[in-house]
Design a protein around this motif. Structure first.
Motif, PDB file in Angstrom:
ATOM      1  N   THR A 146       0.961  -1.199  -0.045  1.00 18.02           N
ATOM      2  CA  THR A 146       0.105  -0.103  -0.059  1.00 18.02           C
ATOM      3  C   THR A 146       0.766   1.327  -0.031  1.00 18.02           C
ATOM      4  O   THR A 146       0.479   2.163  -0.606  1.00 18.02           O
ATOM      5  CB  THR A 146      -1.057   0.044   1.277  1.00 18.02           C
ATOM      6  OG1 THR A 146      -0.184  -0.095   2.570  1.00 18.02           O
ATOM      7  CG2 THR A 146      -1.973  -1.034   1.178  1.00 18.02           C
TER       8      THR A 146
ATOM      9  N   ARG B 280       1.675   2.042  -3.520  1.00 17.87           N
ATOM     10  CA  ARG B 280       0.578   2.686  -4.219  1.00 17.87           C
ATOM     11  C   ARG B 280       0.438   3.986  -3.984  1.00 17.87           C
ATOM     12  O   ARG B 280       0.217   4.905  -4.874  1.00 17.87           O
ATOM     13  CB  ARG B 280      -0.672   1.787  -4.072  1.00 17.87           C
ATOM     14  CG  ARG B 280      -0.830   0.695  -4.845  1.00 17.87           C
ATOM     15  CD  ARG B 280      -2.296   0.251  -4.717  1.00 17.87           C
ATOM     16  NE  ARG B 280      -2.359  -0.983  -5.538  1.00 17.87           N
ATOM     17  CZ  ARG B 280      -3.450  -1.918  -5.548  1.00 17.87           C
ATOM     18  NH1 ARG B 280      -4.179  -1.570  -4.543  1.00 17.87           N
ATOM     19  NH2 ARG B 280      -3.783  -2.733  -6.369  1.00 17.87           N
ATOM     20  N   GLU B 281       0.600   4.356  -2.561  1.00 17.05           N
ATOM     21  CA  GLU B 281       0.297   5.799  -2.243  1.00 17.05           C
ATOM     22  C   GLU B 281       1.725   6.759  -2.915  1.00 17.05           C
ATOM     23  O   GLU B 281       1.017   7.567  -3.256  1.00 17.05           O
ATOM     24  CB  GLU B 281       0.444   5.669  -0.686  1.00 17.05           C
ATOM     25  CG  GLU B 281      -0.850   5.081  -0.134  1.00 17.05           C
ATOM     26  CD  GLU B 281      -0.862   5.238   1.429  1.00 17.05           C
ATOM     27  OE1 GLU B 281      -0.122   5.697   2.012  1.00 17.05           O
ATOM     28  OE2 GLU B 281      -1.865   4.525   1.753  1.00 17.05           O
TER      29      GLU B 281
END
Length: 119
Positions: free
Chosen positions: A2, A5-6
């Motif tokens: 994550t 992705r951020e």
């Protein structure tokens, strides 16, 4: 996963923002160039139009008053003076707008070589 992705979304947003900023800058410079060109054409129209109006009025004076060729001569001279006045007024307005916007004209350096060639 994550975090990556951020970070990717953050980088993508930054790239999009910089692209939008560049596009806005190019668009504003294009609009400024169009405005300058329009003002230049206005000055040219003032110069040509004043002489043509003076010529037409002089021709009419010659035709109806029978003062040939003095009507055309006087009309062209008055039209020329009027066109210079109108062009100068437009130029003064543009200079005042540029001064108010904080635009400073670059000075042209003095070139001694040109002076030596004249002697």
């Amino acid at each position: 996963m994550t975090e990556s992705r951020e970070e990717a979304i953050k980088r993508l947003n930054e790239s999009a923002s910089s692209l939008e900023a560049r596009h806005a800058q190019q668009e504003s410079s294009h609009l400024a160039a169009q405005k300058v060109t329009g003002e230049a054409y206005k000055i040219i129209a003032d110069l040509v139009g004043g002489v043509l109006v003076g010529l037409a009025l002089g021709f009419l004076a010659d035709r109806f008053l029978g003062i040939t060729p003095w009507g055309i001569i006087g009309g062209v001279l008055m039209g020329f003076a009027l066109s210079i006045y109108m062009a100068r007024r437009t130029a003064n307005r543009l200079m005042a707008q540029a001064k108010a916007a904080g635009v400073v004209a670059k000075s042209v350096p003095f070139d001694d070589a040109d002076e030596d060639e004249d002697r």
